[in-house]
Structure formats: C-alpha cells, structure tokens
Write a protein that holds these residues in place. Sequence first.
Motif, PDB file in Angstrom:
ATOM      1  N   SER A 158       0.875  -1.169   0.000  1.00 19.67           N
ATOM      2  CA  SER A 158       0.000   0.000   0.000  1.00 19.67           C
ATOM      3  C   SER A 158       0.914   1.221   0.000  1.00 19.67           C
ATOM      4  N   TYR A 159       1.200   1.729  -1.196  1.00 19.94           N
ATOM      5  CA  TYR A 159       2.167   2.813  -1.308  1.00 19.94           C
ATOM      6  C   TYR A 159       1.753   3.822  -2.374  1.00 19.94           C
ATOM      7  N   VAL A 160       2.390   4.989  -2.315  1.00 14.74           N
ATOM      8  CA  VAL A 160       2.196   6.049  -3.289  1.00 14.74           C
ATOM      9  C   VAL A 160       3.525   6.313  -3.991  1.00 14.74           C
ATOM     10  N   ASP A 161       3.488   6.306  -5.322  1.00 12.80           N
ATOM     11  CA  ASP A 161       4.635   6.681  -6.146  1.00 12.80           C
ATOM     12  C   ASP A 161       4.430   8.105  -6.653  1.00 12.80           C
ATOM     13  N   TRP A 162       5.429   8.958  -6.491  1.00 15.52           N
ATOM     14  CA  TRP A 162       5.324  10.301  -7.059  1.00 15.52           C
ATOM     15  C   TRP A 162       6.698  10.799  -7.466  1.00 15.52           C
ATOM     16  N   VAL A 163       6.713  11.650  -8.461  1.00 17.40           N
ATOM     17  CA  VAL A 163       7.950  12.217  -8.986  1.00 17.40           C
ATOM     18  C   VAL A 163       8.129  13.614  -8.404  1.00 17.40           C
ATOM     19  N   ILE A 164       9.306  13.879  -7.866  1.00 12.19           N
ATOM     20  CA  ILE A 164       9.600  15.206  -7.321  1.00 12.19           C
ATOM     21  C   ILE A 164       9.533  16.221  -8.457  1.00 12.19           C
ATOM     22  N   PRO A 165       8.718  17.275  -8.307  1.00  9.65           N
ATOM     23  CA  PRO A 165       8.554  18.251  -9.394  1.00  9.65           C
ATOM     24  C   PRO A 165       9.894  18.812  -9.882  1.00  9.65           C
ATOM     25  N   GLN A 166       9.962  19.010 -11.184  1.00  9.06           N
ATOM     26  CA  GLN A 166      11.126  19.569 -11.868  1.00  9.06           C
ATOM     27  C   GLN A 166      12.338  18.649 -11.822  1.00  9.06           C
ATOM     28  N   THR A 167      12.121  17.371 -11.465  1.00 10.59           N
ATOM     29  CA  THR A 167      13.212  16.395 -11.461  1.00 10.59           C
ATOM     30  C   THR A 167      12.693  15.086 -12.051  1.00 10.59           C
ATOM     31  N   SER A 168      13.586  14.113 -12.178  1.00  9.77           N
ATOM     32  CA  SER A 168      13.196  12.766 -12.602  1.00  9.77           C
ATOM     33  C   SER A 168      13.248  11.779 -11.444  1.00  9.77           C
ATOM     34  N   GLN A 216      12.077   9.640  -8.375  1.00 13.06           N
ATOM     35  CA  GLN A 216      10.803   9.052  -7.955  1.00 13.06           C
ATOM     36  C   GLN A 216      10.859   8.676  -6.483  1.00 13.06           C
ATOM     37  N   VAL A 217       9.774   8.967  -5.772  1.00 11.80           N
ATOM     38  CA  VAL A 217       9.666   8.659  -4.351  1.00 11.80           C
ATOM     39  C   VAL A 217       8.536   7.655  -4.158  1.00 11.80           C
ATOM     40  N   ARG A 218       8.799   6.636  -3.362  1.00  9.74           N
ATOM     41  CA  ARG A 218       7.774   5.629  -3.027  1.00  9.74           C
ATOM     42  C   ARG A 218       7.649   5.582  -1.503  1.00  9.74           C
ATOM     43  N   VAL A 219       6.420   5.779  -1.007  1.00 14.82           N
ATOM     44  CA  VAL A 219       6.184   5.852   0.432  1.00 14.82           C
ATOM     45  C   VAL A 219       5.091   4.869   0.825  1.00 14.82           C
ATOM     46  N   GLY A 220       5.356   4.037   1.848  1.00 10.64           N
ATOM     47  CA  GLY A 220       4.335   3.125   2.349  1.00 10.64           C
ATOM     48  C   GLY A 220       4.812   1.689   2.410  1.00 10.64           C
ATOM     49  N   LEU A 221       3.865   0.743   2.397  1.00  8.94           N
ATOM     50  CA  LEU A 221       4.169  -0.687   2.419  1.00  8.94           C
ATOM     51  C   LEU A 221       4.554  -1.103   1.016  1.00  8.94           C
ATOM     52  N   GLN A 222       5.773  -1.620   0.842  1.00  7.50           N
ATOM     53  CA  GLN A 222       6.310  -1.830  -0.494  1.00  7.50           C
ATOM     54  C   GLN A 222       7.340  -2.954  -0.503  1.00  7.50           C
ATOM     55  N   PRO A 223       7.726  -3.420  -1.694  1.00  2.39           N
ATOM     56  CA  PRO A 223       8.797  -4.416  -1.775  1.00  2.39           C
ATOM     57  C   PRO A 223      10.166  -3.757  -1.639  1.00  2.39           C
ATOM     58  N   PHE A 224      11.076  -4.440  -0.968  1.00  5.50           N
ATOM     59  CA  PHE A 224      12.456  -3.995  -0.838  1.00  5.50           C
ATOM     60  C   PHE A 224      13.367  -5.136  -1.292  1.00  5.50           C
ATOM     61  N   GLY A 225      14.428  -4.792  -1.978  1.00  2.00           N
ATOM     62  CA  GLY A 225      15.327  -5.832  -2.428  1.00  2.00           C
ATOM     63  C   GLY A 225      16.669  -5.285  -2.862  1.00  2.00           C
ATOM     64  N   VAL A 280      13.751   6.322  -2.570  1.00  2.00           N
ATOM     65  CA  VAL A 280      13.971   7.407  -3.521  1.00  2.00           C
ATOM     66  C   VAL A 280      14.925   6.871  -4.592  1.00  2.00           C
ATOM     67  N   SER A 281      14.525   6.969  -5.853  1.00  2.00           N
ATOM     68  CA  SER A 281      15.332   6.417  -6.929  1.00  2.00           C
ATOM     69  C   SER A 281      15.335   7.348  -8.130  1.00  2.00           C
ATOM     70  N   GLY A 282      16.352   7.205  -8.959  1.00  2.00           N
ATOM     71  CA  GLY A 282      16.444   8.034 -10.152  1.00  2.00           C
ATOM     72  C   GLY A 282      17.700   7.737 -10.927  1.00  2.00           C
ATOM     73  N   GLN A 283      17.849   8.413 -12.056  1.00  2.00           N
ATOM     74  CA  GLN A 283      19.003   8.266 -12.931  1.00  2.00           C
ATOM     75  C   GLN A 283      19.833   9.541 -12.909  1.00  2.00           C
ATOM     76  N   PHE A 284      21.126   9.398 -12.601  1.00  2.00           N
ATOM     77  CA  PHE A 284      22.039  10.533 -12.716  1.00  2.00           C
ATOM     78  C   PHE A 284      22.375  10.806 -14.181  1.00  2.00           C
ATOM     79  N   THR A 285      22.660   9.727 -14.907  1.00  2.00           N
ATOM     80  CA  THR A 285      22.929   9.801 -16.333  1.00  2.00           C
ATOM     81  C   THR A 285      22.225   8.630 -16.991  1.00  2.00           C
TER      82      THR A 285
END
Length: 460
Positions: free
Chosen positions: A104-114, A116-125, A145-150
């Motif tokens: 039970s989670y929410v995925d959202w992208v930080i404005p003006q960036t690429s 992504q933030v995921r908050v809540g009950l989620q898979p971890f690995g 919090v995840s994203g691509q530098f390049t």
Amino acid sequence: MKRIVTLLLAAGLVLGAAAGSQAADIKAKGIWQNNLSWADRAASQDAAGDNFRASTRLRTQIDVIASENLKGVVFFEIGHQNWGEKASGAALGNDGKEVKVRYSYVDWVIPQTSAQVRVGLQPFGVPTFAVPMAVLDTDGAGITVSGQFTENVGAALFWLRPYNQYDSDHNVHDAMDVVGLTVPLTFDGVKVTPFGMYSVIGKDTQFGGGANNVNGVANGLLPAGAGALVPGSNDDHGNAWWAGITGELTMFDPFRIAADFAYGSVDMGEIGNFDLKRSGWYAAVSADYKLDFMTPGLTGWYASGDDSNYMDGSERMPVIDTDVALTSYGFDGGTYNRSATFNGTSLAGTWGILAELKDISFIEDLTHVVRFGYIQGTNNTAMVTSGAVVDMTDVGNDLYLTTKDGMWEVNIDSQYQIYKDLTLCVELGYINLDYDENIWGNDTYNENNFKAAMSLNYKF
C-alpha cells in the motif's frame, strides 16, 4: 431566465471538466492459482503435517493512476486457503477471513526532477544476478527514492523499518531500522550494481516472534540459538551492515554470465563470554547459453560457515529476509510454493553446484526445465557435537548442514499454456539428504524425499 440557464450550463461544463481532470485510471492485475501437491515437506522424521495439500490463492494489484508522475498501489492477498481448512475460509461454507494487504504505497515524482519517491508498504530488495534474491527480498514499510544521474548511472536509496512494537511502556530499544543504497550501472551488454546496507537493531526487538525473539528472522541475523539471549546483552542497540557487488555480462548473447559477492556482519554485543555476533560472506557465479530449443546453464556458489567455537559468534552471512529461487523443491523456485523450500530460502552455511536445462520445447506451448544439483554444508561439525546446534531443522528457515552433510536434488518441471493467460504446471522433485548419522543420530531425518505438484495459474 435564459441568461441564468446559460450561466448554470456553463458552470456545469466547467465543473464537469474540472472533475474529469481529477479522474484517475484504475488498472488491476494479478494471478489466481489453484494447487494440488503431495510432498515430503520437512527433513525431520517427527515433522507433523499432511503430505497431501490442496489450496487456492489470489494475488491482486490495483494501480490508481492520476498521471505519469503520481499513482497509488495496493496489493491484496487472499490465501493460501487450504481446502477443507475452516480458519482460512476453505471449509464447508467458505466464510473464513483470509484477506491481507501486502503493498500500500504512493509513487510520485519530485517536481522539476526525474527522481521518484515511493512511500508506504512496499517491496524492498537488493539485486543479485547470479543467484536472484540472495541478499534481501522482502516486503515492509518505508521510503524509497530512486532516479538516474545519467543514462548509464542510477541510484536507489531506501529506509526500511522492519520492526517496532509500539508497546505501552514506550521501550526505545525495540525497533529495527535499515537504510540501503544500490547504484546500478548499465552499459551495452554489461550491468554492474554495487550495494550497501546498514541497520540499527534494538536488543528488545521482537522480530514478530514474541518476547523471546526466537524465529526465522532472529536466527537469520544471529548465531544459532542466540535469539532468546539478546535482551540480556550489554549493549542496548546492535549494528549490522552489508556490502556487495553483482554483475551480468550479455554482450556475447546468446551467452550470459553473472557473478555475485556480498559480506554482512551483525554485532549485538555480548552476554557473559558469549559473543552475539554473526558475520560472513557468499560468492556465486552462473552462466547459460540460449539455444533454439533449450537453454543449458550452470550455477555455483560458496557461503561461509560456522567454525568450531560457538562462543565467538557465527561465521555465516547474516540475512534479514531472502528468497533464493534456485530450485523448485529445496529452494523457492516453485510456480506455487506449497511444496518447496525443503532446504530453505538462503545460501548461508552451504556450497553447491546446479546444472539445468531450461526452456526445453519440442511441442508448441509446452516447455520443460530439468535441474540436477548438489548442496553441502560449510559449518564445522563441532557446532553439533558441542550441543550448540541440536537439530538441523531448528535454526530458522534453512537446514543447518555441516561439512559432513549433503543433499542431491533433481527437478523435472513442465508448463503447458492452455490459453494465453492460463497455464498448467506440473513439478516433480526428489531430494536425497545424505546426513552424517554419527553426528545427528540414526534415523533422525528423512533420507529420501519426493514431491509431485500440479497448479493451474490464471494471470490477468
């Protein structure tokens, strides 16, 4: 009057457009599975339970998508419902309570960036290419919090809170927190991911298993039998960390090779002369070559084991929660896991080699997998003869194998695609447990173990 009507109609159109802009797309996916199996499910000859089981389960994920930058996800589990079992709602009347929330989670992208933030009950690995899910594969509460530098370099940073009892006495020593970082590097034909994790563990953490902390998680993190001793430690909090690297080479397709290495350590202090510490490592390599009608592959690994002195802690790699899927009987590689994990879910304290022929297909819509593997323990026999370990099935989720104990395993698994989304799976397995009777005692465990399972899987 006409003006008023016109204004009301205009207002209705504006409100309708606004409401439409807020509408979310709802998408559902999941799998219905029904399983019949007959299997020797435990090594101990005294293990209770029926060899035959019939069960049903449903896994459903619902995505509530507002836009490409915002969505919510909830994942429901119904079952396992063992046929005829009242508590799970599969007895006559079918009225048990067996609905659980996995994600039970929410995925959202930080404005003006690429990012992504995921908050809540989620898979971890933590990704591992040679032996999938060998370091961490779990579900829990936290933030990622995840994203691509390049184009070639990415990163994922997570905080996982596995346990915190929130007791009425406000115990500040009963929580466990984990932070982790993975840095996936992707190039043409090459993937490399270094990773690291750090954890603070309160000595009163209950690991979901009651006041004595004795369950699979505690035994995965601590020396054998140490779970009940931790509350008496001289340290209020312990420290744990893991570091490793994994890589995959596909530039010579159809040839693929992968390798993993990881080291972990947990230190919960001392109690008397007993060291509440566990640290160790594993390394693995796998290779396969894809042909038109099959894919032959080979996997090998070595994981450190306990030495002869049980007072100085454990030399096995600690694990929080893993789900190794190397085979469909000894490990968790079955299509519907109701007759698997005979050996366990991690590699700690073992070495092994596995040969397999995958994706065998001579008839349309019918595929087969044939596996043949050998596993042996890396734990010193003195751990048993000294009385530190008295039962190879009583140290968590994995069998405790010494250097004198081994296992042979054979799998023959088949899948027939009845429809595009409906598959019939038949899995046959055999395990020969070659244990040292001079160490464990005569006729203590089942030497010859068999499995036959059939599942019908509707994926939507």
